[in-house]
Scaffold this motif. Structure first.
Motif, PDB file in Angstrom:
ATOM      1  N   HIS A  68       0.835  -1.202   0.000  1.00 56.84           N
ATOM      2  CA  HIS A  68       0.000   0.000   0.000  1.00 56.84           C
ATOM      3  C   HIS A  68       0.877   1.261   0.000  1.00 56.84           C
ATOM      4  O   HIS A  68       0.594   2.215  -0.729  1.00 56.84           O
ATOM      5  N   HIS A  71       2.417   1.838  -3.289  1.00 60.40           N
ATOM      6  CA  HIS A  71       1.425   2.425  -4.193  1.00 60.40           C
ATOM      7  C   HIS A  71       1.411   3.949  -4.071  1.00 60.40           C
ATOM      8  O   HIS A  71       1.270   4.653  -5.070  1.00 60.40           O
ATOM      9  N   GLN A  88      -7.605   4.626  -3.913  1.00 57.10           N
ATOM     10  CA  GLN A  88      -8.458   3.448  -4.085  1.00 57.10           C
ATOM     11  C   GLN A  88      -9.148   3.492  -5.452  1.00 57.10           C
ATOM     12  O   GLN A  88      -9.286   2.477  -6.124  1.00 57.10           O
ATOM     13  N   LEU A  91      -6.529   2.522  -7.980  1.00 48.74           N
ATOM     14  CA  LEU A  91      -6.314   1.076  -7.979  1.00 48.74           C
ATOM     15  C   LEU A  91      -7.469   0.341  -8.648  1.00 48.74           C
ATOM     16  O   LEU A  91      -7.258  -0.652  -9.350  1.00 48.74           O
ATOM     17  N   LYS A  96      -7.652  -3.533  -9.702  1.00 54.32           N
ATOM     18  CA  LYS A  96      -7.816  -4.158  -8.396  1.00 54.32           C
ATOM     19  C   LYS A  96      -9.286  -4.121  -7.995  1.00 54.32           C
ATOM     20  O   LYS A  96      -9.979  -3.125  -8.212  1.00 54.32           O
ATOM     21  N   ASN A  98     -11.664  -5.633  -4.667  1.00 52.64           N
ATOM     22  CA  ASN A  98     -11.980  -6.439  -3.496  1.00 52.64           C
ATOM     23  C   ASN A  98     -12.972  -5.669  -2.626  1.00 52.64           C
ATOM     24  O   ASN A  98     -13.241  -4.483  -2.867  1.00 52.64           O
ATOM     25  N   TYR A 133      -1.046  -3.365  -9.356  1.00 57.26           N
ATOM     26  CA  TYR A 133      -1.630  -3.562  -8.031  1.00 57.26           C
ATOM     27  C   TYR A 133      -1.312  -4.935  -7.437  1.00 57.26           C
ATOM     28  O   TYR A 133      -1.303  -5.099  -6.219  1.00 57.26           O
ATOM     29  N   HIS A 134      -1.002  -5.909  -8.269  1.00 60.87           N
ATOM     30  CA  HIS A 134      -0.756  -7.281  -7.807  1.00 60.87           C
ATOM     31  C   HIS A 134       0.733  -7.629  -7.691  1.00 60.87           C
ATOM     32  O   HIS A 134       1.072  -8.743  -7.333  1.00 60.87           O
TER      33      HIS A 134
END
Length: 161
Positions: A68, A71, A88, A91, A96, A98, A133-134
């Motif tokens: 994070h 990022h 956010q 992302l 991303k 979730n 992001y991964h």
């Protein structure tokens, strides 16, 4: 009034991020470096930049949430609450998805709607970047930070043979 809204969001974040780490980051392990060790990396490396980020802001690493903070460095997003929400959105634009991210986006949009234009701009910026992001940034701490950032932002990188 904004101060009260931000305090509410901080309260919700504090409670949910612990649950997020417990239930959604079960298989992830915390990084094997400390903030002090990061400062020992080569000057132009991601590791060093991250160590300087922690030192500058007075932050400490949160186990299983280290990416994070990377990022923040890569995207240039600040650390105040509206910037956290913008990140956010970025992302999400980057791919991303979730429950924690969606909750932050929905709650942030409802409670701080005056930043909606910034959120949309961040989303579009995320779409324009290579998906990152991964990535496992712990394995990339030795890499040149500017080269990595430029690659993610799809800027031309000079290659030497």
């Amino acid at each position: 009034m904004k101060k009260i809204r931000v305090h509410f969001l901080l309260f919700v974040y504090d409670k949910t991020q612990k649950l997020y780490r417990k239930y959604f980051k079960k298989k992830k392990r915390q990084w094997q470096f400390t903030e002090k060790q990061l400062l020992e990396f080569q000057e132009d490396s991601l590791g060093r930049k991250l160590g300087e980020f922690y030192k500058k802001h007075g932050f400490s690493m949160i186990p299983k949430m280290e990416n994070h903070d990377v990022h923040h460095l890569i995207t240039g997003c600040g650390t105040n609450f509206e910037d956290e929400i913008a990140m956010q959105f970025l992302l999400l634009g980057n791919g991303k998805l979730n429950a924690h991210l969606l909750a932050a986006i929905v709650l942030g949009s409802i409670i701080l709607p005056e930043y909606y234009k910034i959120y949309i701009k961040a989303y579009k910026k995320g779409q324009s970047m290579r998906p990152f992001y991964h990535w496992d940034f712990e394995a990339l701490l030795w890499q040149n930070f500017e080269h990595m950032k430029n690659f993610i932002q799809q800027k031309n990188i000079e290659v030497h043979f």
